[in-house]
Design a protein around this motif. Structure first.
Motif, PDB file in Angstrom:
ATOM      1  N   ARG A  15       0.841  -1.197   0.000  1.00  0.00           N
ATOM      2  CA  ARG A  15       0.000   0.000   0.000  1.00  0.00           C
ATOM      3  C   ARG A  15       0.877   1.247   0.000  1.00  0.00           C
ATOM      4  NH1 ARG A  15      -5.351   0.507   3.793  1.00  0.00           N
ATOM      5  NH2 ARG A  15      -6.616   1.551   2.203  1.00  0.00           N
ATOM      6  N   GLU A  16       0.545   2.162  -0.887  1.00  0.00           N
ATOM      7  CA  GLU A  16       1.289   3.411  -0.964  1.00  0.00           C
ATOM      8  C   GLU A  16       0.729   4.413   0.043  1.00  0.00           C
ATOM      9  OE1 GLU A  16       2.740   3.804  -5.565  1.00  0.00           O
ATOM     10  OE2 GLU A  16       0.939   4.849  -4.956  1.00  0.00           O
ATOM     11  N   GLY A  17       1.591   5.272   0.499  1.00  0.00           N
ATOM     12  CA  GLY A  17       1.121   6.382   1.305  1.00  0.00           C
ATOM     13  C   GLY A  17       0.804   6.020   2.741  1.00  0.00           C
ATOM     14  N   SER A  18       0.839   7.040   3.579  1.00  0.00           N
ATOM     15  CA  SER A  18       0.535   6.896   4.997  1.00  0.00           C
ATOM     16  C   SER A  18       0.376   8.295   5.559  1.00  0.00           C
ATOM     17  CB  SER A  18       1.670   6.163   5.717  1.00  0.00           C
ATOM     18  OG  SER A  18       1.562   6.307   7.114  1.00  0.00           O
ATOM     19  N   LEU A  19      -0.462   8.441   6.558  1.00  0.00           N
ATOM     20  CA  LEU A  19      -0.586   9.748   7.203  1.00  0.00           C
ATOM     21  C   LEU A  19       0.723  10.144   7.869  1.00  0.00           C
ATOM     22  CD1 LEU A  19      -4.175   9.570   8.765  1.00  0.00           C
ATOM     23  CD2 LEU A  19      -3.458  10.564   6.585  1.00  0.00           C
ATOM     24  N   ASP A  20       1.544   9.162   8.226  1.00  0.00           N
ATOM     25  CA  ASP A  20       2.845   9.454   8.830  1.00  0.00           C
ATOM     26  C   ASP A  20       3.805  10.101   7.839  1.00  0.00           C
ATOM     27  OD1 ASP A  20       1.974   8.354  11.202  1.00  0.00           O
ATOM     28  OD2 ASP A  20       2.851   6.382  10.800  1.00  0.00           O
ATOM     29  N   CYS A 127      -4.688  -0.348  -2.456  1.00  0.00           N
ATOM     30  CA  CYS A 127      -3.244  -0.161  -2.599  1.00  0.00           C
ATOM     31  C   CYS A 127      -2.801   1.280  -2.786  1.00  0.00           C
ATOM     32  CB  CYS A 127      -2.720  -0.989  -3.774  1.00  0.00           C
ATOM     33  SG  CYS A 127      -2.855  -2.773  -3.539  1.00  0.00           S
ATOM     34  N   LEU A 128      -3.645   2.132  -3.333  1.00  0.00           N
ATOM     35  CA  LEU A 128      -3.220   3.492  -3.660  1.00  0.00           C
ATOM     36  C   LEU A 128      -3.845   4.558  -2.772  1.00  0.00           C
ATOM     37  CD1 LEU A 128      -3.252   3.318  -7.572  1.00  0.00           C
ATOM     38  CD2 LEU A 128      -1.554   2.458  -5.942  1.00  0.00           C
ATOM     39  N   CYS A 129      -4.753   4.173  -1.889  1.00  0.00           N
ATOM     40  CA  CYS A 129      -5.431   5.129  -1.019  1.00  0.00           C
ATOM     41  C   CYS A 129      -5.002   4.940   0.443  1.00  0.00           C
ATOM     42  CB  CYS A 129      -6.949   4.964  -1.113  1.00  0.00           C
ATOM     43  SG  CYS A 129      -7.664   5.591  -2.650  1.00  0.00           S
ATOM     44  N   THR A 130      -4.960   6.056   1.160  1.00  0.00           N
ATOM     45  CA  THR A 130      -4.597   6.072   2.577  1.00  0.00           C
ATOM     46  C   THR A 130      -5.842   6.391   3.407  1.00  0.00           C
ATOM     47  OG1 THR A 130      -2.334   6.785   2.133  1.00  0.00           O
ATOM     48  CG2 THR A 130      -3.217   7.260   4.323  1.00  0.00           C
ATOM     49  N   ALA A 139      -9.738  -3.952   4.032  1.00  0.00           N
ATOM     50  CA  ALA A 139      -9.859  -5.196   4.797  1.00  0.00           C
ATOM     51  C   ALA A 139     -10.777  -6.199   4.103  1.00  0.00           C
ATOM     52  CB  ALA A 139     -10.385  -4.898   6.199  1.00  0.00           C
ATOM     53  N   GLU A 140     -11.620  -5.727   3.194  1.00  0.00           N
ATOM     54  CA  GLU A 140     -12.569  -6.593   2.493  1.00  0.00           C
ATOM     55  C   GLU A 140     -12.130  -6.893   1.067  1.00  0.00           C
ATOM     56  OE1 GLU A 140     -16.772  -5.644   3.177  1.00  0.00           O
ATOM     57  OE2 GLU A 140     -16.088  -4.010   4.490  1.00  0.00           O
ATOM     58  N   LEU A 141     -10.914  -6.484   0.714  1.00  0.00           N
ATOM     59  CA  LEU A 141     -10.416  -6.685  -0.643  1.00  0.00           C
ATOM     60  C   LEU A 141      -9.197  -7.601  -0.625  1.00  0.00           C
ATOM     61  CD1 LEU A 141     -10.846  -2.983  -1.738  1.00  0.00           C
ATOM     62  CD2 LEU A 141     -11.994  -4.935  -2.804  1.00  0.00           C
ATOM     63  N   PRO A 142      -8.900  -8.258  -1.749  1.00  0.00           N
ATOM     64  CA  PRO A 142      -7.793  -9.224  -1.770  1.00  0.00           C
ATOM     65  C   PRO A 142      -6.446  -8.540  -1.943  1.00  0.00           C
ATOM     66  CG  PRO A 142      -8.767  -9.082  -3.940  1.00  0.00           C
ATOM     67  CD  PRO A 142      -9.603  -8.198  -3.047  1.00  0.00           C
ATOM     68  N   PRO A 143      -5.350  -9.267  -1.758  1.00  0.00           N
ATOM     69  CA  PRO A 143      -4.035  -8.734  -2.130  1.00  0.00           C
ATOM     70  C   PRO A 143      -3.920  -8.692  -3.649  1.00  0.00           C
ATOM     71  CG  PRO A 143      -3.833 -11.008  -1.429  1.00  0.00           C
ATOM     72  CD  PRO A 143      -5.260 -10.618  -1.179  1.00  0.00           C
TER      73      PRO A 143
END
Length: 261
Positions: A15-20, A127-130, A139-143
């Motif tokens: 996953r891209e991005g993080s509030l940190d 993967c692209l949203c924070t 949590a409800e989506l696959p890798p």
């Protein structure tokens, strides 16, 4: 995590991005979004809110970058929702000097979690949203892995966009939209061969150029257009009239067309 290719140890896309990662200069922007979104969309409408783009990736430039937001709504998106989003976009852009515009995408949770959107909007959220507000739909989506299926479903509809682009007058908004889309499409064309993921425009163009050096210069023009569109209309004509048709045909040949919506 494979920092070079944006993958987790098991080969799935990280996953891209993080509030940190949000730069200090953009912390007030994030807090404004956190406060204003629930005001515009109450609990009956808002399921969750996400940031994407340069702000949560920590690469935003003050006065240049825009604020990108994805909202997941209860039920289908209505005209009232779209009007509220436009009003909020204008308010955030007006009140926050750090950003050059705000864009809010709206989708129903049912759409985001649907099988049809599993490898497009679902991938986007996972993967692209924070996450910013509410339960995280990831949590409800696959890798996800950098496959031809992912390439086809994310950007396999470029050919459908060309007539609309050709019909629009050249301008800054069109240039930015065309440039960014062409860079993303060029990258995902070669993504399965490269074996990873990145959303950085410069890196996307570089990865594409390694496989298609004959088009690398044009793709650099697309990067520039996606960031700061050129006032020269010939640049946009070149991108729409030459690079885009070639890319659309090559994409269909390699990955096939996106499943019709």
């Amino acid at each position: 995590m494979d920092g070079a290719h944006g993958l987790n140890p098991d080969g799935t896309i990280a996953r891209e991005g993080s509030l940190d990662r949000v730069a200090a200069e953009f912390a007030p922007v994030v807090e404004a979004a956190r406060a204003r979104i629930p005001e515009a969309f109450g609990p009956d409408r808002l399921h969750s809110a996400y940031l994407y783009g340069s702000v949560p990736r920590g690469t935003a430039v003050v006065g240049v970058s825009d604020l990108d937001v994805q909202l997941a709504l209860h039920g289908e998106v209505t005209e009232a929702d779209r009007a509220a989003a436009r009003e909020l976009e204008a308010a955030l852009d007006r009140e926050l000097p750090q950003i050059d515009g705000a864009g809010i995408l709206l989708s129903g949770t049912g759409t985001l979690l649907s099988e049809l959107e599993r490898h497009d909007l679902g991938f986007f959220v996972a993967c692209l949203c924070t996450p910013l507000l509410g339960p995280d739909l990831a949590a409800e989506l696959p890798p996800y892995r950098p496959t031809s299926l992912l390439a086809r479903e994310t950007n396999g509809d470029l050919a459908l966009l060309l007539p609309g682009w050709r019909a629009q007058p050249a301008g800054r908004a069109l240039g930015r939209r065309v440039g960014r889309r062409l860079v993303r499409t060029g990258f995902t064309l070669v993504m399965p061969r490269w074996g990873g993921w990145t959303s950085d425009l410069d890196r996307q163009a570089a990865v594409f150029g390694a496989y298609h050096p004959e088009r690398a210069e044009q793709m650099r023009l697309a990067v520039d257009a996606g960031r700061s569109p050129s006032p020269d209309p010939s640049v946009l004509r070149l991108l729409i009239g030459d690079l885009a048709p070639w890319l659309a045909a090559e994409y269909t040949a390699v990955h096939g067309a996106k499943t019709p919506r």
